[in-house]
Write an enzyme that holds these catalytic residues in place. Structure first.
Site, PDB file in Angstrom:
ATOM      1  N   SER A   1     -12.957  22.435 -22.472  1.00  0.00           N
ATOM      2  CA  SER A   1     -13.288  20.719 -23.543  1.00  0.00           C
ATOM      3  C   SER A   1     -12.920  20.630 -25.319  1.00  0.00           C
ATOM      4  CB  SER A   1     -14.070  20.008 -22.634  1.00  0.00           C
ATOM      5  OG  SER A   1     -13.799  18.883 -22.737  1.00  0.00           O
TER       6      SER A   1
ATOM      7  N   GLU B   1      -4.376  23.631 -20.764  1.00  0.00           N
ATOM      8  CA  GLU B   1      -4.894  22.545 -19.767  1.00  0.00           C
ATOM      9  C   GLU B   1      -5.765  20.539 -20.516  1.00  0.00           C
ATOM     10  OE1 GLU B   1      -8.528  21.081 -19.140  1.00  0.00           O
ATOM     11  OE2 GLU B   1      -9.051  21.829 -20.896  1.00  0.00           O
TER      12      GLU B   1
ATOM     13  N   HIS C   1     -10.553  21.212 -16.717  1.00  0.00           N
ATOM     14  CA  HIS C   1     -11.386  20.247 -16.412  1.00  0.00           C
ATOM     15  C   HIS C   1     -11.109  19.842 -14.874  1.00  0.00           C
ATOM     16  CE1 HIS C   1     -11.247  19.483 -20.479  1.00  0.00           C
ATOM     17  NE2 HIS C   1     -12.484  18.187 -20.321  1.00  0.00           N
TER      18      HIS C   1
END
Length: 339
Positions: free
Chosen positions: A117, A244, A310
């Site tokens: 992230s 991602e 995620h």
């Protein structure tokens, strides 16, 4: 920098010290019980854990940017620490990348930096500027979750010599909310998924891994902290870029990917790996169509729906590792060499 100057930290063993700090969002409320459990989980497995000062979760970030940068620099440069992991991501780690003491880090022995992230924002320049391998895997809050068949725990990767082989788990899972179970160690199963080659066919490529969360690394493209084109040009092998999406809708993801393409991110790539996402579609553009619109013109194999990012479970990838990706019939695997 050539492939021979990529630097892999020494293997992490029980008894080694792990630093916990929040380069982005801190910890508060129900989340604090989860992080306390995760710290205890690591200690029970024999690791010495040092929790830093930058952990406050009452604001957007755990501390002012200079303080967060100083603590992260200290932990990464401290020879007594073998690994650093954040509680989780956040929103604005980009505010500290130019505040890290890059000279001090350049003189230090490499330390494992693990997360995903918003931590992608920090791991990318640690790899491309210093040549340190970094691990796109679980954050601390995810670390106690049991690993499904086919995948490896990030502790396995940083604790061994490899090669490390991982295969399509076939699973789609989710986290347990902290208020439901702050001590959860088994993913919540929500479905099935499979790696897929865009347009069909087979893939068998080898290259150096680099990538992360699209929303947080795309703003670094074209800057000294995300110049993947220049980094890749120094390597002896092509790259395998993995990406991602967290939460941006498809139009924004499309823009981000085009920006990365224009900044030369894929000029030396052998393939692109794309993680599955729960980010929303646009009424006129799906997340898959966003990938095709931006990257379809590259004439590169694109493998979709990997367990990275995620949508758990997590398939840890080592930035800088030499990876072979094979998708051929029932074979769906990635092998990483830390050399």
């Amino acid at each position: 920098m050539t492939s021979s100057t990529l630097r892999f930290p020494r293997p992490l063993r029980p008894g080694d010290r792990i630093g916990v700090t929040s380069p982005s969002a801190g910890v508060s409320g129900d989340a604090a019980a989860r992080i306390d459990f995760c710290v205890a989980w690591l200690r029970e497995r024999g690791y010495d854990v040092e929790v830093g000062e930058c952990m406050d979760g009452t604001g957007l970030t755990s501390a002012p940017a200079p303080q967060r940068a100083a603590e992260l620099t200290r932990m990464l440069a401290d020879p007594a620490l073998a690994c650093v992991v954040p509680p989780w991501g956040g929103e604005t780690a980009i505010d500290l990348v130019d505040l890290l003491d890059w000279d001090a880090l350049g003189e230090a022995e490499p330390t494992w930096l693990v997360g995903f992230s918003d931590l992608s924002t920090v791991m990318l320049p640690i790899t491309t500027r210093l040549g340190w391998a970094t691990v796109h895997g679980d954050n601390l809050a995810d670390t106690p979750y049991a690993v499904p068949d086919g995948l490896l725990h990030w502790l396995d990767l940083v604790g061994g010599d490899g090669p490390f082989v991982q295969r399509d788990s076939g699973l789609v899972t989710d986290w347990w909310r902290f208020e439901e179970d702050p001590r959860a160690t088994t993913w919540k199963s929500v479905g099935e998924g499979r790696w897929e080659v865009l347009g069909g066919g087979r893939v068998d490529v080898t290259g150096r891994l680099v990538g992360g969360c699209i929303e947080t690394i795309a703003p670094l493209a074209g800057t000294p902290y995300g110049d993947v084109r220049a980094w890749a040009a120094t390597l002896d092998e092509p790259t395998v870029v993995y990406l991602e999406a967290c939460e941006d809708h498809a139009v924004d993801i499309c823009r981000h990917l085009h920006g990365m393409r224009l900044a030369g991110w894929f000029e030396h790539a052998a393939a692109v790996l794309v993680g599955r996402t729960s980010a929303p579609d646009h009424p006129d553009l799906t997340q898959r169509e966003a990938v095709v619109d931006a990257l379809g013109r590259l004439d590169l194999p694109i493998v979709l729906d990997l367990e990275i990012g995620h949508v758990p479970p997590h398939l840890p990838l080592v930035n800088g590792a030499l990876a072979r990706v094979v998708v051929d019939g029932e074979t769906r695997e990635i092998t990483q060499h830390l050399r």
